[in-house]
Design an enzyme around this catalytic site. Structure first.
Site, PDB file in Angstrom:
ATOM      1  N   HIS A  48       3.007 -50.426   9.557  1.00 53.15           N
ATOM      2  CA  HIS A  48       3.090 -49.105   9.363  1.00 53.15           C
ATOM      3  C   HIS A  48       4.007 -49.951   8.310  1.00 53.15           C
ATOM      4  CE1 HIS A  48       5.846 -51.718  12.216  1.00 53.15           C
ATOM      5  NE2 HIS A  48       6.638 -51.806  11.237  1.00 53.15           N
ATOM      6  N   ASP A  99      -2.404 -51.503  14.405  1.00 48.64           N
ATOM      7  CA  ASP A  99      -1.101 -51.559  13.029  1.00 48.64           C
ATOM      8  C   ASP A  99      -1.522 -53.027  12.112  1.00 48.64           C
ATOM      9  OD1 ASP A  99       0.796 -50.434  12.161  1.00 48.64           O
ATOM     10  OD2 ASP A  99       2.668 -50.770  13.604  1.00 48.64           O
ATOM     11  N   GLY A 122      12.566 -54.192   9.923  1.00 44.03           N
ATOM     12  CA  GLY A 122      12.705 -56.103   8.919  1.00 44.03           C
ATOM     13  C   GLY A 122      12.284 -57.039   9.605  1.00 44.03           C
ATOM     14  N   ASN A 123      11.880 -57.021  10.175  1.00 47.14           N
ATOM     15  CA  ASN A 123      10.842 -58.208  11.510  1.00 47.14           C
ATOM     16  C   ASN A 123       9.714 -58.024  10.876  1.00 47.14           C
ATOM     17  OD1 ASN A 123      13.208 -59.463  12.040  1.00 47.14           O
ATOM     18  ND2 ASN A 123      12.643 -60.608  10.941  1.00 47.14           N
ATOM     19  N   SER A 124       9.352 -56.299  11.181  1.00 47.29           N
ATOM     20  CA  SER A 124       7.505 -56.195  11.076  1.00 47.29           C
ATOM     21  C   SER A 124       6.876 -57.026  10.175  1.00 47.29           C
ATOM     22  CB  SER A 124       7.348 -54.621  10.711  1.00 47.29           C
ATOM     23  OG  SER A 124       7.951 -54.426  12.294  1.00 47.29           O
ATOM     24  N   GLY A 138     -17.849 -45.239  25.524  1.00 48.41           N
ATOM     25  CA  GLY A 138     -17.785 -43.813  25.214  1.00 48.41           C
ATOM     26  C   GLY A 138     -18.255 -43.362  27.152  1.00 48.41           C
ATOM     27  N   VAL A 139     -16.781 -43.875  27.560  1.00 57.36           N
ATOM     28  CA  VAL A 139     -16.596 -43.494  28.717  1.00 57.36           C
ATOM     29  C   VAL A 139     -15.376 -43.630  28.830  1.00 57.36           C
ATOM     30  CG1 VAL A 139     -18.105 -44.488  30.104  1.00 57.36           C
ATOM     31  CG2 VAL A 139     -16.462 -45.742  29.417  1.00 57.36           C
ATOM     32  N   ILE A 162     -11.295 -43.573  31.439  1.00 58.08           N
ATOM     33  CA  ILE A 162     -11.649 -44.504  32.487  1.00 58.08           C
ATOM     34  C   ILE A 162     -10.090 -44.349  33.263  1.00 58.08           C
ATOM     35  CG2 ILE A 162     -12.913 -45.885  32.175  1.00 58.08           C
ATOM     36  CD1 ILE A 162      -9.814 -47.608  31.088  1.00 58.08           C
TER      37      ILE A 162
END
EC number: 3.4.21.107
Length: 517
Positions: free
Chosen positions: A143, A173, A245-247, A303-304, A306
């Site tokens: 992001h 991300d 700003g820490n991302s 493909g389940v 849950i």
């Protein structure tokens, strides 16, 4: 803006470069202790605590050169091209008195910002990142660089380098950048996030609010946090102060290894309140390796669909104790379907390791495509070892074209007053009213009383009940018969497989009182 968007802010955190060769500071070494006398009876193993550091200065001095400031430039058009951006990035109208000069000024200003004919404008954003290789590979959050026209990184010595994206992964991300440098760059290395416990010291380095080279300390506050940011949430929670700003910045352990990538904060105001979230390094490492090798991430897929096994669900199934992942649906033609899994199975182990609830998608995503996964199943009171060949997660789930089913005359509606809901036949009129496909089978929920048990368990008008106690039901009479049979068997609760707007899920209803037709 929804409550979750107001409280959970994705923040730009300064990045830290991951590198090798990080030594253990003198204060971090555990002093040798004299060997105790052998106890008469075996004592539980005790983990010797690491002493509280007098200072983080030596560790910070070694790690800071590997932390970078990530700056992005983006062209924003006034014609709504960026409508997928987050709501909190859009200009907000201040609350001025009606008719005041300030209200008119800001009204005119915001109209210029959103005018479709307005000229494009340039926007800049800051985040963080960390170097994982002296050749110039840098990890950050997706992001931070999403939609960017240009990305630059600033090193600790103020060297500015142009970065190019190598790959990104929306689901976790994470993004990988590459810069070219005439000399090897300082870097840091990923550590083992699984070995760290709640209460361990951690260090965060980044560029909060553009203030480069900021170091904060705290502890691991919790593990395995699900903040509903994606299907693979397994965040480390920390109280080390991190802000916008820490991302993309790193979370270090006391050996100087990166054990997390700082990604989000919980904050009503947008500032740090001591609740930050980091992607564990053991998850980030595999994603980054694939991005570096292939530019994209390939995930395993079973493909389940849950859901967690609650106590009510366990009572309905006759399962004790309540644990595992309940299969609410099996993708037709998918790996689980080919491997023989059924709706209502409870997956309790994956390759011999116990699992709980919604951890299954995340753990199966880490499996190599084409490998064979051994699922320990609980099915109708029996345990099975079911091998399933892992498939590749599709880019987009294909919508199966349902074939029209012939309409039959359905029995009359049935009311379950003690549960607070009524059902009716699933006819053409109901399909049209609730937007249901022609091939949908089951019993339509016609009404739900607000103060009833059904409403409490999330049942809504327009839902379709397809199974009761893992047996298919196609009309209201069949539903009534199944529920009466469960009562005669003195079951504490009954399980309904319900199709709603979000897909399939199991709904447990406690069997109390008498249902009234």
């Amino acid at each position: 803006m929804p409550l979750s968007a107001r409280l959970l802010h994705i923040v730009s955190l300064s990045g830290v470069l991951l590198g090798a060769g990080v030594g253990v500071p003198a204060w971090a070494e555990t002093p040798a202790l004299p060997a105790p006398a052998a106890p008469a009876t075996p004592a539980p193993a005790v983990v010797a605590p690491r002493p509280v550091p007098e200072s983080f200065a030596d560790l910070a001095a070694r790690l800071l050169p590997a932390v970078v400031n990530v700056s992005t430039t983006q062209t924003v058009h006034g014609n709504g091209d960026d409508e997928d951006d987050e709501d909190d990035q859009q200009p907000q109208m201040p609350d001025f008195p009606h008719g005041s000069p300030f209200e008119k000024f800001f009204h005119d200003f915001m109209n210029r910002q959103t005018d479709p004919n307005a000229p494009p404008r340039r926007m800049q954003a800051l985040g963080s990142g960390f170097i994982i290789d002296p050749a110039g590979y840098i990890v950050t959050n997706n992001h931070v660089i999403r939609h960017a026209d240009k990305v630059t990184v600033t090193l600790q010595d103020n060297t500015v380098l142009t970065a190019r994206p190598i790959g990104h992964d929306d689901r976790t991300d994470l993004a990988l950048l590459k810069v070219d440098s005439k000399k090897p760059l300082p870097f840091v290395s990923f550590g083992d996030s699984d070995r760290h416990r709640v209460g361990d010291w951690v260090l965060a380095i980044g560029n909060p609010f553009g203030l480069s080279g900021t170091v904060t300390a705290g502890i691991i506050s919790s593990r395995g946090r699900n903040i509903e940011q994606g299907p693979y949430d397994d965040f480390i929670q920390t109280d080390a102060p991190i802000n916008k700003g820490n991302s993309g910045g790193p979370l270090f352990d006391m050996d100087g290894a990166v054990i997390g990538v700082n990604t989000a904060i919980y904050s009503p105001s947008g500032g740090s309140v001591g609740i930050g979230f980091s992607i564990p390094s053991n998850e980030a490492r595999s994603v980054v390796e694939q991005l570096r090798k292939n530019g994209k991430v390939s995930r395993g897929w079973l493909g389940v669909r849950i859901q967690n096994v609650t106590q009510d669900i366990a009572d309905g199934l006759g399962l004790s104790p309540a644990r595992g992942a309940l299969v609410a649906g099996v993708e037709k033609g998918g790996p689980a379907d080919k491997g023989g899994l059924h709706t209502g199975d409870v997956v309790q182990t994956l390759n011999g390791k116990p699992i709980e609830g919604k951890a299954l998608p995340r753990l199966s995503a880490q499996l190599p495509v084409g490998s064979v996964a051994h699922l320990g199943l609980w099915r109708h009171g029996k345990t099975l070892d079911q091998p399933v060949t892992v498939g590749a997660l599709p880019e987009e789930a294909e919508e199966a074209a349902a074939k029209p089913a012939p309409e039959h005359k359905q029995p009359a509606a049935v009311s379950f007053e003690d549960f607070g809901f009524s059902v009716g036949p699933l006819d053409a009129q109901a399909r049209q009213k609730y937007g249901l496909p022609a091939g949908q089978k089951g019993v339509l929920v016609r009404s739900v009383r607000d103060d009833g048990i059904a409403a409490e368990r999330g049942l809504k008008e327009g839902d379709v009940i397809t199974e009761v106690q893992q047996a298919e039901v196609t009309n209201p009479s069949a539903l009534k018969q199944r529920m009466e049979a469960a009562r005669k068997e003195k079951k504490r609760s009954i399980l309904l497989l319900v199709h709603d707007t979000d897909g399939m899920r199991w709904v447990p209803l406690p069997l109390t009182g008498e249902d009234k037709p």
